[in-house]
Design a protein around this motif. Structure first.
Motif, PDB file in Angstrom:
ATOM      1  N   ILE A  89       1.055  -1.236   0.315  1.00 47.41           N
ATOM      2  CA  ILE A  89      -0.176  -0.301  -0.091  1.00 47.41           C
ATOM      3  C   ILE A  89       0.747   1.216  -0.559  1.00 47.41           C
ATOM      4  CG2 ILE A  89      -1.854  -1.102   1.437  1.00 47.41           C
ATOM      5  CD1 ILE A  89      -0.599  -0.025   3.850  1.00 47.41           C
ATOM      6  N   GLY A  90      -0.027   2.364  -0.723  1.00 47.36           N
ATOM      7  CA  GLY A  90       1.012   3.677   0.224  1.00 47.36           C
ATOM      8  C   GLY A  90       2.104   3.566  -1.142  1.00 47.36           C
ATOM      9  N   ALA A  91       3.084   4.405  -1.031  1.00 49.84           N
ATOM     10  CA  ALA A  91       4.042   4.401  -1.809  1.00 49.84           C
ATOM     11  C   ALA A  91       4.981   3.462  -2.054  1.00 49.84           C
ATOM     12  CB  ALA A  91       5.153   5.503  -1.180  1.00 49.84           C
ATOM     13  N   TRP A  92       4.186   2.011  -1.454  1.00 47.65           N
ATOM     14  CA  TRP A  92       5.328   0.982  -1.826  1.00 47.65           C
ATOM     15  C   TRP A  92       4.132   0.149  -2.409  1.00 47.65           C
ATOM     16  CZ3 TRP A  92      10.410   0.428  -0.936  1.00 47.65           C
ATOM     17  CH2 TRP A  92      10.809   1.487   0.449  1.00 47.65           C
ATOM     18  N   ALA A  93       3.444   0.344  -3.392  1.00 50.34           N
ATOM     19  CA  ALA A  93       2.796  -0.374  -4.777  1.00 50.34           C
ATOM     20  C   ALA A  93       3.636  -0.790  -5.317  1.00 50.34           C
ATOM     21  CB  ALA A  93       1.162   1.053  -4.648  1.00 50.34           C
ATOM     22  N   TRP A  94       4.888  -0.031  -5.739  1.00 48.86           N
ATOM     23  CA  TRP A  94       5.168  -0.547  -6.806  1.00 48.86           C
ATOM     24  C   TRP A  94       6.368  -1.588  -6.418  1.00 48.86           C
ATOM     25  CZ3 TRP A  94      10.157  -1.058  -5.805  1.00 48.86           C
ATOM     26  CH2 TRP A  94      11.135   0.396  -4.604  1.00 48.86           C
ATOM     27  N   PHE A  95       6.303  -1.820  -5.866  1.00 48.10           N
ATOM     28  CA  PHE A  95       7.140  -3.369  -5.597  1.00 48.10           C
ATOM     29  C   PHE A  95       6.705  -4.203  -5.441  1.00 48.10           C
ATOM     30  CE2 PHE A  95       8.265  -6.249  -2.473  1.00 48.10           C
ATOM     31  CZ  PHE A  95       9.637  -6.393  -2.372  1.00 48.10           C
ATOM     32  N   PRO A  96       5.743  -5.137  -6.076  1.00 48.06           N
ATOM     33  CA  PRO A  96       5.186  -6.203  -6.155  1.00 48.06           C
ATOM     34  C   PRO A  96       4.982  -6.604  -8.063  1.00 48.06           C
ATOM     35  CG  PRO A  96       3.870  -4.921  -4.738  1.00 48.06           C
ATOM     36  CD  PRO A  96       4.845  -4.586  -5.206  1.00 48.06           C
ATOM     37  N   PHE A  97       4.656  -4.758  -8.053  1.00 44.32           N
ATOM     38  CA  PHE A  97       4.765  -4.620  -9.622  1.00 44.32           C
ATOM     39  C   PHE A  97       6.130  -4.503 -10.775  1.00 44.32           C
ATOM     40  CE2 PHE A  97       4.621  -1.932 -13.530  1.00 44.32           C
ATOM     41  CZ  PHE A  97       4.041  -2.648 -14.563  1.00 44.32           C
ATOM     42  N   SER A  98       6.581  -4.316  -9.758  1.00 41.72           N
ATOM     43  CA  SER A  98       8.920  -4.599 -10.521  1.00 41.72           C
ATOM     44  C   SER A  98       9.659  -5.905 -10.087  1.00 41.72           C
ATOM     45  CB  SER A  98       9.528  -3.119  -9.502  1.00 41.72           C
ATOM     46  OG  SER A  98       9.609  -3.840  -8.494  1.00 41.72           O
ATOM     47  N   TYR A  99       9.055  -6.386  -8.534  1.00 45.86           N
ATOM     48  CA  TYR A  99       9.593  -7.242  -8.959  1.00 45.86           C
ATOM     49  C   TYR A  99       9.000  -8.170  -9.893  1.00 45.86           C
ATOM     50  CZ  TYR A  99      13.085  -7.553  -5.710  1.00 45.86           C
ATOM     51  OH  TYR A  99      14.346  -8.271  -5.224  1.00 45.86           O
ATOM     52  N   GLN A 100       7.684  -8.384 -10.246  1.00 45.79           N
ATOM     53  CA  GLN A 100       6.535  -9.290 -10.935  1.00 45.79           C
ATOM     54  C   GLN A 100       7.620  -8.632 -12.703  1.00 45.79           C
ATOM     55  OE1 GLN A 100       2.974  -8.473 -10.851  1.00 45.79           O
ATOM     56  NE2 GLN A 100       2.946 -10.143  -9.743  1.00 45.79           N
ATOM     57  N   LEU A 101       7.807  -7.792 -13.155  1.00 45.66           N
ATOM     58  CA  LEU A 101       8.246  -7.598 -14.395  1.00 45.66           C
ATOM     59  C   LEU A 101       9.703  -8.146 -15.215  1.00 45.66           C
ATOM     60  CD1 LEU A 101       7.916  -5.761 -17.054  1.00 45.66           C
ATOM     61  CD2 LEU A 101       9.101  -3.800 -15.961  1.00 45.66           C
ATOM     62  N   ILE A 102      10.640  -7.706 -13.392  1.00 54.27           N
ATOM     63  CA  ILE A 102      12.434  -8.271 -13.552  1.00 54.27           C
ATOM     64  C   ILE A 102      11.593  -9.629 -13.618  1.00 54.27           C
ATOM     65  CG2 ILE A 102      14.080  -8.598 -12.455  1.00 54.27           C
ATOM     66  CD1 ILE A 102      13.575  -5.582 -10.996  1.00 54.27           C
ATOM     67  N   GLY A 103      10.630 -10.452 -12.957  1.00 53.99           N
ATOM     68  CA  GLY A 103      10.933 -11.295 -13.181  1.00 53.99           C
ATOM     69  C   GLY A 103      10.846 -12.637 -14.572  1.00 53.99           C
ATOM     70  N   TRP A 104       9.664 -11.559 -14.846  1.00 51.55           N
ATOM     71  CA  TRP A 104       9.296 -11.408 -16.682  1.00 51.55           C
ATOM     72  C   TRP A 104      10.856 -11.814 -17.330  1.00 51.55           C
ATOM     73  CZ3 TRP A 104       5.836 -14.701 -18.203  1.00 51.55           C
ATOM     74  CH2 TRP A 104       4.456 -14.941 -18.002  1.00 51.55           C
ATOM     75  N   LEU A 105      11.475 -10.489 -17.298  1.00 54.47           N
ATOM     76  CA  LEU A 105      12.619 -10.048 -18.537  1.00 54.47           C
ATOM     77  C   LEU A 105      13.586 -11.081 -17.841  1.00 54.47           C
ATOM     78  CD1 LEU A 105      13.406  -8.197 -20.190  1.00 54.47           C
ATOM     79  CD2 LEU A 105      14.406  -6.789 -17.982  1.00 54.47           C
ATOM     80  N   LEU A 106      13.829 -11.190 -16.983  1.00 58.61           N
ATOM     81  CA  LEU A 106      14.973 -12.168 -16.277  1.00 58.61           C
ATOM     82  C   LEU A 106      14.566 -13.600 -16.374  1.00 58.61           C
ATOM     83  CD1 LEU A 106      17.572 -11.915 -15.232  1.00 58.61           C
ATOM     84  CD2 LEU A 106      16.567 -12.684 -12.938  1.00 58.61           C
TER      85      LEU A 106
END
Length: 400
Positions: free
Chosen positions: A368-385
């Motif tokens: 929640i809050g300012a950390w909402a980007w955390f799961p999205f960015s990790y999912q994106l990194i996971g797909w790319l990697l």
């Protein structure tokens, strides 16, 4: 003059043949049943034996030929020698021609001094030698050419000094075929070594003096002396080519794998990709280098895909710690009010990085809050990697 003569043997040992200009000794198309001896002969002017047929050995050991004002000093094109041609210790001032000759034994020019005023000093293009070509300790000023030659034995340049005139080839071995080993270990070499489309069983440069430039396109060999140079030095050797070509790298990689050195082969493959990807110019150069740096660090351009596992491990460690801290700060909370299992930061991070895991930990908790980007960015990194890792396993990035 012995033009077209037919004799049992030729004896001119330590003879003196002088001509103010032009030819001093002309034995074109001579037929000698046995041996021809020119050992130690002193000749001022041109020596001609074009098309000669020698039934035994042609011994020109310690021969001295001063071509005087003639560019061509020793002309022995299309000569047929049943045994060996000996030029050991010879001194020839002017061009030496052995174009298309056939030698039944060895061509021995150990310690010879061959000097040309311009162009090619020793022209043995198209020569056929059933034995070895021995140029150990020779000093040759002007191009040494064995272009298109066929040598059944070895070719040895150990301790020689080889110089190009101008910016040409110091040694031209293009399209030649050598049945055994080429020992290329000169004390000094100035100019280019041309191995275009050459073929040899074993290449052994013994870590000797490197040429200023190499031409390796189409050069093939079955074995290479891996003790002569380390992998880094061998890669630098490949980079002596003026322009990048994938074939010399592919040839070295194939040979190293055949010899059982897969690790060195992978290093050469990585170097090949780096070199290829630095070729773009203009605005494409910077993106190409950045993308290449990413591929190199993640999977070694497909030659080291296991590197991605270290990245996964690092991301898992950082992600799990970050998720743990967010949960403690109440920035990562359950989606529902009941039925939610206790939070496990490792399972949560694995679920983000590996979409196929289906642990459902990421579905049960939300940032929640300012950390909402955390799961999205990790999912994106996971797909790319993951995509890069799979591509690395299938060899997509190894293309030339």
């Amino acid at each position: 003059m012995l033009i077209g003569a037919q004799i049992g043997s030729l004896e001119a040992t330590w003879g003196n043949f002088l001509a103010g200009t032009g030819e001093a000794f002309n034995a074109d198309y001579i037929t000698v049943v046995k041996n021809a001896y020119l050992e130690g002969a002193r000749i001022k002017g041109a020596l001609r034996m074009i098309g000669a047929s020698i039934g035994g050995q042609l011994d020109c050991t310690d021969l001295r030929v001063d071509g005087a004002d003639e560019e061509d000093a020793f002309l022995a094109d299309s000569v047929k020698v049943a045994d060996s041609l000996m030029l050991a210790g010879a001194f020839i001032s002017g061009n030496t021609w052995l174009l298309g000759s056939q030698i039944g034994g060895q061509l021995n020019a150990v310690g010879a001094l061959l000097m040309s005023l311009e162009g090619t000093s020793l022209n043995a293009a198209g020569i056929s030698v059933e034995g070895t070509v021995d140029l150990q300790g020779a000093y040759i000023y002007g191009t040494t050419s064995f272009s298109g030659a066929h040598v059944q034995g070895e070719m040895n340049f150990k301790g020689s000094r080889l110089f190009a005139i101008g910016e040409g080839d110091a040694v031209d071995l293009s399209t030649c075929s050598v049945g055994r080993t080429i020992y290329f270990d000169p004390l000094e070499v100035s100019g280019r070594l041309n191995l275009t489309d050459a073929k040899v069983q074993t290449w052994d440069d013994l870590g000797g003096q490197k040429p200023e430039e190499l031409s390796l396109v189409g050069f093939t060999y079955d074995f290479i002396n891996v003790r002569a140079m380390g992998t880094r030095e061998r890669v630098n050797w490949l980079r002596l080519q003026r322009n990048y070509s994938p074939q010399p790298y592919a040839q070295l990689i194939s040979t190293l794998r055949k010899m059982g050195d897969d690790r060195a082969a992978d290093r050469v493959g990585i170097s090949s990709q780096w070199t290829r990807r630095r070729q773009p110019t203009g605005w494409r150069r910077t993106p190409s280098i950045l993308w290449s740096a990413l591929l190199a660090s993640l999977i070694g351009f497909g030659y080291a895909p296991a590197r991605a596992l270290w990245w996964f491990a690092g991301l898992l460690t950082v992600g799990a710690y970050g998720a743990h801290m967010l949960a403690r700060l109440h920035q990562l909370v359950p989606r529902g009010t009941s039925g939610t299992a206790p939070f496990n930061p490792v399972r949560y991070t694995v679920d983000l990085l590996f979409p196929i895991a289906q642990l459902r930990e990421a579905d049960d908790y939300v940032a929640i809050g300012a950390w909402a980007w955390f799961p999205f960015s990790y999912q994106l990194i996971g797909w790319l990697l993951g995509a890069i890792f799979v591509a690395g396993l299938t060899g997509v990035f190894r293309r030339s």
